[in-house]
Design a protein around this motif. Sequence first.
Motif, short mmCIF file in Angstrom:
data_model
loop_
_atom_site.label_atom_id
_atom_site.label_comp_id
_atom_site.label_asym_id
_atom_site.label_seq_id
_atom_site.Cartn_x
_atom_site.Cartn_y
_atom_site.Cartn_z
N GLN A 113 2.26 7.17 -4.93
CA GLN A 113 2.84 8.39 -4.36
C GLN A 113 2.01 9.61 -4.71
N GLU A 150 8.24 8.10 5.37
CA GLU A 150 7.71 6.98 4.61
C GLU A 150 6.18 6.97 4.68
N LYS A 151 5.65 7.20 5.85
CA LYS A 151 4.20 7.18 6.04
C LYS A 151 3.50 8.20 5.16
N PHE A 182 4.75 2.87 -8.69
CA PHE A 182 4.77 3.63 -7.45
C PHE A 182 4.27 5.06 -7.67
N ASP A 200 2.21 -2.27 -1.10
CA ASP A 200 3.15 -2.73 -2.13
C ASP A 200 2.42 -3.31 -3.33
N SER A 258 10.68 5.78 0.69
CA SER A 258 10.43 4.44 1.21
C SER A 258 11.77 3.84 1.60
N GLY A 299 13.41 -0.01 1.67
CA GLY A 299 13.10 -1.36 1.23
C GLY A 299 13.80 -2.45 2.01
N GLY A 329 15.13 2.47 -1.72
CA GLY A 329 13.95 3.27 -1.49
C GLY A 329 13.72 4.24 -2.63
#
Length: 782
Positions: free
Chosen positions: A645, A139-140, A641, A323, A145, A147, A443
Amino acid sequence: MSKRIGMLKNRLRNTKPHICVERAMLITEFYRQCSMDPPVIKRAKMLDYLLTNMTIYIADHELFPGNQAKEYRGVPVFPEFGANWILDSMEEFATRKIDPLAISEENKAKLTEALTAWKNQSFKELVDEKLSKEVLEAEKYGVLSVGSRTTSTGHVVPNYPKIFSLGLGGIIKQAKEKKAAITLVDHDSQRRVDFWDGIVIACEAAIKFAHRYAALAKEMAEKEADSVRKKELIRMSETCRWVPENPPRTTYEALQFFWFMHLIMQIETNGHSIGLGRFDQTMYPYYKKDKEAGIITHEECVEMIENLWIKITEIIKVRDSFDAQAFAGYPMWQNCVVGGVDAAGKDAVNEFSFCILDATEQVQTTQPTISFRYHDRVDTAFFRQALRMNQKGLATPAFFNDKLVIPLVLAKGATIKEARDWSIEGCVENYVTGKSDGRPVVGYINTVKLVEFVLNDGIDPVTGRQIGLKTGVLAEINNLQDFMNAYKKQMEYFTRIMCEAYNIVGACHVHMVPALLSSALVDNCIEAGKTLQEGGAKYNFSGSFITSLANAADSIAAISKLVFDEKKLTLEELVAALKNNFAGQENIRQLLLNKAPKFGNDDDYVDEIARQIVDIAVDEVEKYPDSRNGSYVLSVLSQSFNVMQGKSVGATPDGRFAYEALANNASPSTGRDVNGPTAAVNSVAKIDQFRPLIGSLLNMKYDPAIVKGEKGLDILGSLVKGYFDEYGEHIQINVVDEETLRDAQAHPEKHLNLMVRVAGYSAYFIELDRDVQEDVIRRTAH
């Protein structure tokens, strides 16, 4: 717009969102009270405490009372869902460029005091401790992700027709009868008894909340000198005394009933994607009765809806900086569906459907999101009006295809009558209205990041860390099949760890943050004696997403064509060029850009690869049951996103430079669809949209000069119908030129109400982050 609506709209646009601390203080006070109550009782009592003690007001000119926060455009804080990140972000909220939230120094001090009590003890912090190092690292670094860690129930639509027929008094009666029928008490029956008791507490809290407004409106009416406003306040008082406890009798009462439920669910859960369902079908019986009785006109109904749309747009939530960038423009995905077919398969358009479009066209708010259900026998005038709204640049409504969606809902287990009664929960996620829990975002898996891992044996070229699986060095990848096998292994791994993580999150929801009022409003929960979080709804699904589809397809197609087929360069040469972001190797980048096929041009070579990527993702996610023994389902969707990303992805084999925005949703990469709109939609249709069961989001953009007049409407209508004949699920259209958007960047004060479609939602262009603005501008204008 009427004078009233004009004033309300101006207040909305001229009042900046700001953080309200009242809820955080109240919730902290409540949780300091010692209690051995089970979670369902505690959360129900929490809701009662909030609704009893929060500040209420009735603003000038508004027709429907009910406020989310103490001050107008205040945004409440939910410390039980997350404290540390808010404390860490306190100094950034007001100054950040994306979705800023003002906060006074006094409120900073109050909020800090309240949140300190929750530090390391809120839902997000406790759940994060349970997630694996591998998933948190993925995720980092922008691979995926996970959620639902700062929110409870969302992606849900209440069964408003049923609720209206009963009133909350009827729901309370149902819960009490279920409890009275228990004859043998064991641990399971006691769990259900606690649930039913919680339902009663939550519904009674909502009724008392309405009664507070009834008393306030009565008090204000007694002091009001203006006879017109006095009459409105008396109507408010009488209405709030009657609903939501009792079934509504008029259009006004039905709209107020709806607003109370919609608002209180938000106050309870911090959810998003709380939908309106098939609003035209729900409200039409009341409108029809009122109109026949001569107590309402079309214009009066439209003004009521406009007032309600402004109230709905007032609802926003506090998001962290990440977010806020991933979902730019304060979206809440409050989806309102119009049109479609009825239970018998006949066109369901009615007079209230037209009222909704008229109100939306006039008031021009970003919420709710309007979704148009298209079928071949849809009312022609209604379809033309929807197209005309897009033609005017309103970026609404979006269009959905009954021909595909009804089979998708059938595939999720519905009966044919239920499937015909579908609505949207979120952006494009289709479910049976009032009977489903689509659950908040599982996610996003970044598909082009997986391409990077295949080319680097699982090592992230941006960070140098081993994040992906070791799937083979370059010398072991000799053809397209080898590459796709390695890609599939990467997808298997990341899907598994994402679903495992989300199941932990979902299981924790049951015991920490059950939602009682929300559970009361969705079918089967009371019958089953289960909250939504336990799987009480009739249909339970968890929606996951894949992003950057076009980048991944274009990249793999370039490798297949130029390396394996034509041998114009080697994998080693390609990886070296990517590592250096094409520095000194522009010839390789031009080769990738111009000599390899691109998704969005109706080219089977690359379109087939896109289809395989989607198939792999569907196959993997559908392997796993969710924490309620429901099903994981897929959507091809990114929101904004794709911009965030992209910042974690290096140069890619499609010719994209490092850290640039990725392709949005299921759409072609920006500027790569050069063969016209028909070719673009044909490519997207070929991914086989029967497989992603909750939809595939397609953005399209037209230059206004091309779609002028009646001929322009024909062009837009042909695009929608042609795409839907090929079994596309969804299409949304921006009609705007670059010159207008550039002027809005330079002179935002001149374009306060300029709306664009970002993903499954609309936003005011000037409120978007600059990077997201650029992403919208760069989309191909057909």
